[in-house]
Design a protein around this motif. Structure first.
Motif, PDB file in Angstrom:
ATOM      1  N   ASP A   1       3.353  -8.955   5.799  1.00  8.81           N
ATOM      2  CA  ASP A   1       2.795  -7.707   5.275  1.00  8.81           C
ATOM      3  C   ASP A   1       1.354  -7.914   4.810  1.00  8.81           C
ATOM      4  OD1 ASP A   1       3.317  -9.301   3.146  1.00  8.81           O
ATOM      5  OD2 ASP A   1       4.448  -7.810   1.983  1.00  8.81           O
ATOM      6  N   PHE A   2       0.660  -8.765   5.540  1.00 13.91           N
ATOM      7  CA  PHE A   2      -0.752  -8.989   5.257  1.00 13.91           C
ATOM      8  C   PHE A   2      -1.450  -9.439   6.539  1.00 13.91           C
ATOM      9  CE2 PHE A   2       1.479 -12.953   4.382  1.00 13.91           C
ATOM     10  CZ  PHE A   2       0.752 -13.863   5.116  1.00 13.91           C
TER      11      PHE A   2
ATOM     12  N   TYR B   1      -5.955  -9.704   3.642  1.00 16.84           N
ATOM     13  CA  TYR B   1      -5.870  -8.269   3.385  1.00 16.84           C
ATOM     14  C   TYR B   1      -4.417  -7.942   3.074  1.00 16.84           C
ATOM     15  CZ  TYR B   1      -5.939  -3.220   3.972  1.00 16.84           C
ATOM     16  OH  TYR B   1      -5.800  -1.874   3.759  1.00 16.84           O
ATOM     17  N   ASP B   2      -4.166  -7.558   1.828  1.00 15.29           N
ATOM     18  CA  ASP B   2      -2.809  -7.295   1.350  1.00 15.29           C
ATOM     19  C   ASP B   2      -2.432  -5.847   1.637  1.00 15.29           C
ATOM     20  OD1 ASP B   2      -0.425  -7.069   0.004  1.00 15.29           O
ATOM     21  OD2 ASP B   2      -1.085  -8.215  -1.748  1.00 15.29           O
ATOM     22  N   TYR B   3      -1.394  -5.644   2.458  1.00 19.36           N
ATOM     23  CA  TYR B   3      -0.949  -4.285   2.772  1.00 19.36           C
ATOM     24  C   TYR B   3      -0.457  -3.551   1.524  1.00 19.36           C
ATOM     25  CZ  TYR B   3      -0.930  -5.601   7.747  1.00 19.36           C
ATOM     26  OH  TYR B   3      -1.300  -6.003   9.007  1.00 19.36           O
ATOM     27  N   GLN B   4       0.112  -4.285   0.576  1.00 19.03           N
ATOM     28  CA  GLN B   4       0.692  -3.657  -0.606  1.00 19.03           C
ATOM     29  C   GLN B   4      -0.371  -3.093  -1.540  1.00 19.03           C
ATOM     30  OE1 GLN B   4       3.416  -6.330  -2.548  1.00 19.03           O
ATOM     31  NE2 GLN B   4       4.655  -6.668  -0.707  1.00 19.03           N
ATOM     32  N   THR B   5      -1.472  -3.798  -1.667  1.00 24.58           N
ATOM     33  CA  THR B   5      -2.529  -3.345  -2.580  1.00 24.58           C
ATOM     34  C   THR B   5      -3.703  -2.688  -1.848  1.00 24.58           C
ATOM     35  OG1 THR B   5      -3.672  -5.491  -2.514  1.00 24.58           O
ATOM     36  CG2 THR B   5      -1.944  -5.190  -4.181  1.00 24.58           C
ATOM     37  N   GLY B   6      -3.806  -2.950  -0.535  1.00 26.29           N
ATOM     38  CA  GLY B   6      -4.931  -2.417   0.223  1.00 26.29           C
ATOM     39  C   GLY B   6      -6.247  -3.086  -0.120  1.00 26.29           C
ATOM     40  N   GLU B   7      -6.179  -4.329  -0.594  1.00 30.05           N
ATOM     41  CA  GLU B   7      -7.384  -5.034  -0.998  1.00 30.05           C
ATOM     42  C   GLU B   7      -7.477  -6.387  -0.292  1.00 30.05           C
ATOM     43  OE1 GLU B   7      -7.070  -5.430  -5.190  1.00 30.05           O
ATOM     44  OE2 GLU B   7      -7.611  -3.329  -5.627  1.00 30.05           O
ATOM     45  N   TYR B   8      -8.731  -6.889  -0.220  1.00 26.91           N
ATOM     46  CA  TYR B   8      -8.975  -8.240   0.303  1.00 26.91           C
ATOM     47  C   TYR B   8      -9.006  -9.213  -0.874  1.00 26.91           C
ATOM     48  CZ  TYR B   8     -10.241  -6.344   4.885  1.00 26.91           C
ATOM     49  OH  TYR B   8     -10.214  -5.726   6.107  1.00 26.91           O
ATOM     50  N   ILE B   9      -8.232 -10.290  -0.749  1.00 32.28           N
ATOM     51  CA  ILE B   9      -8.167 -11.300  -1.818  1.00 32.28           C
ATOM     52  C   ILE B   9      -8.336 -12.679  -1.209  1.00 32.28           C
ATOM     53  CG2 ILE B   9      -6.667  -9.879  -3.278  1.00 32.28           C
ATOM     54  CD1 ILE B   9      -4.282 -11.475  -2.295  1.00 32.28           C
TER      55      ILE B   9
ATOM     56  N   ARG C   1       5.628 -14.407   0.350  1.00 34.92           N
ATOM     57  CA  ARG C   1       5.830 -13.378   1.359  1.00 34.92           C
ATOM     58  C   ARG C   1       6.748 -13.902   2.480  1.00 34.92           C
ATOM     59  NH1 ARG C   1       1.806  -9.475   0.645  1.00 34.92           N
ATOM     60  NH2 ARG C   1       1.654  -9.275  -1.605  1.00 34.92           N
TER      61      ARG C   1
END
Length: 314
Positions: A274-275, A290-298, A307
């Motif tokens: 999921d990323f 890119y985290d699908y859950q948060t919609g952010e790049y980390i 995961r």
């Protein structure tokens, strides 16, 4: 007898002559006679001045009215015929323009691509090809972004019938700017589409090098059990161009995966992560998740084992 008859005919025509409803030929005939016949000229003068109108016979009145009606009808008929002729001419002109000048999109089966040239500095692609259709010529070539995918560009070739004794123009060329990271298709709207260029495929070695960079920098990923497949297009993050990779976790005892005809295949089971993993094109390579859950790049790679465990439970 003939002279009297001529005078009667001329006098019958005088009302129409005075009202200017005679044809050019009829007016000229009356005019010439009035110049030669004194009696008819006197009759004409009295009629024009309104003298002797009471002496006009009913036959004269009916004749004048009939002439007026015929003249009006002829004028209306001429106008109607003129309008219809104009409409027909415009229709035929448009039909000929569409057939011989504008043309229509050509199916991909009648076309062939001779070469595609990509300019690394400008990012533009030049496509050269030709059509294989007798008595037709290339009328125009256009390119447009796909309505459903901004990373796909469609090239549409229009062909038109060639006029007799004219030379067929069968070759075509089109330059598409900013094609970096995109796919290009030869397309015929609502018919078919044929891939002619894929930036990622033509830069296979560069993509594979980036993939190996990800495996070497992220110890949480295993090249044996975690398959990376390149996404479509170039993604800009923090003003930097890069490529995103999808992650597929492989499950099953001694399971492995491989690529076959461009498709990812396994003898185990795929569980999509999921990323996504993003990596910059230029060195030093920056890697983000890119985290699908948060919609952010980390930049926290420690989420990968967690995961994977979630995928394992599923």
């Amino acid at each position: 007898m003939n002279e009297k008859y001529n005078c009667d005919v001329i006098r019958d025509l005088l009302p129409g002559y005075i009202d200017h409803i005679l044809s050019d030929t009829g007016s000229e005939l009356v005019k010439n006679h009035l110049g030669e016949c004194e009696e008819c000229h006197k009759f004409y003068t009295e009629m024009e001045e309104g003298i002797g109108k009471d002496d006009l016979s009913a036959h004269d009145t009916i004749a004048v009215d009939a002439l007026k009606k015929i003249r009006k009808r002829m004028n209306r008929l001429k106008i109607t015929i003129g309008i219809l002729a104009g409409i027909l001419f415009i229709f035929l002109l448009f039909a000929a323009f569409k057939i011989y000048v504008i043309g229509k999109p050509l199916e991909t089966g009648y076309m062939s691509i001779s070469d595609t040239i990509y300019d690394e500095e400008t990012g533009q692609l030049t496509v050269n090809g030709e059509i294989n259709l007798h008595s037709f010529h290339v009328s125009k070539v256009v390119w447009e972004e796909d309505k459903n995918d901004p990373n796909i560009v469609n090239v549409i070739v229009y062909c038109a019938e060639t006029l007799p004794f004219a030379k067929d123009k069968t070759n075509f060329s089109v330059v598409i700017p900013d094609i970096k990271g995109k796919k290009v298709y030869l397309a015929c709207p609502e018919y078919d589409r044929m891939e002619i260029y894929d930036w990622l495929t033509y830069h296979y070695e560069e993509v594979e090098s980036l993939k190996n960079e990800i495996y070497s920098k992220i110890s949480e990923l295993s090249e044996k059990t975690d398959a990376l497949s390149c996404g479509q297009g170039i993604t800009t993050v923090e003003g930097i161009e890069g490529i995103s990779f999808y992650v597929q976790f492989i499950y099953g005892e001694d399971a492995s995966y491989w690529w076959f005809n461009g498709m990812l295949t396994t003898d185990g089971e795929f569980v999509p992560a999921d990323f996504e993993i993003w990596i910059s094109l230029k060195e030093p390579h920056k890697i983000l998740i890119y985290d699908y859950q948060t919609g952010e790049y980390i930049d926290d790679f420690s989420i990968i084992p967690n995961r994977r465990a979630v995928g394992d439970d599923s």
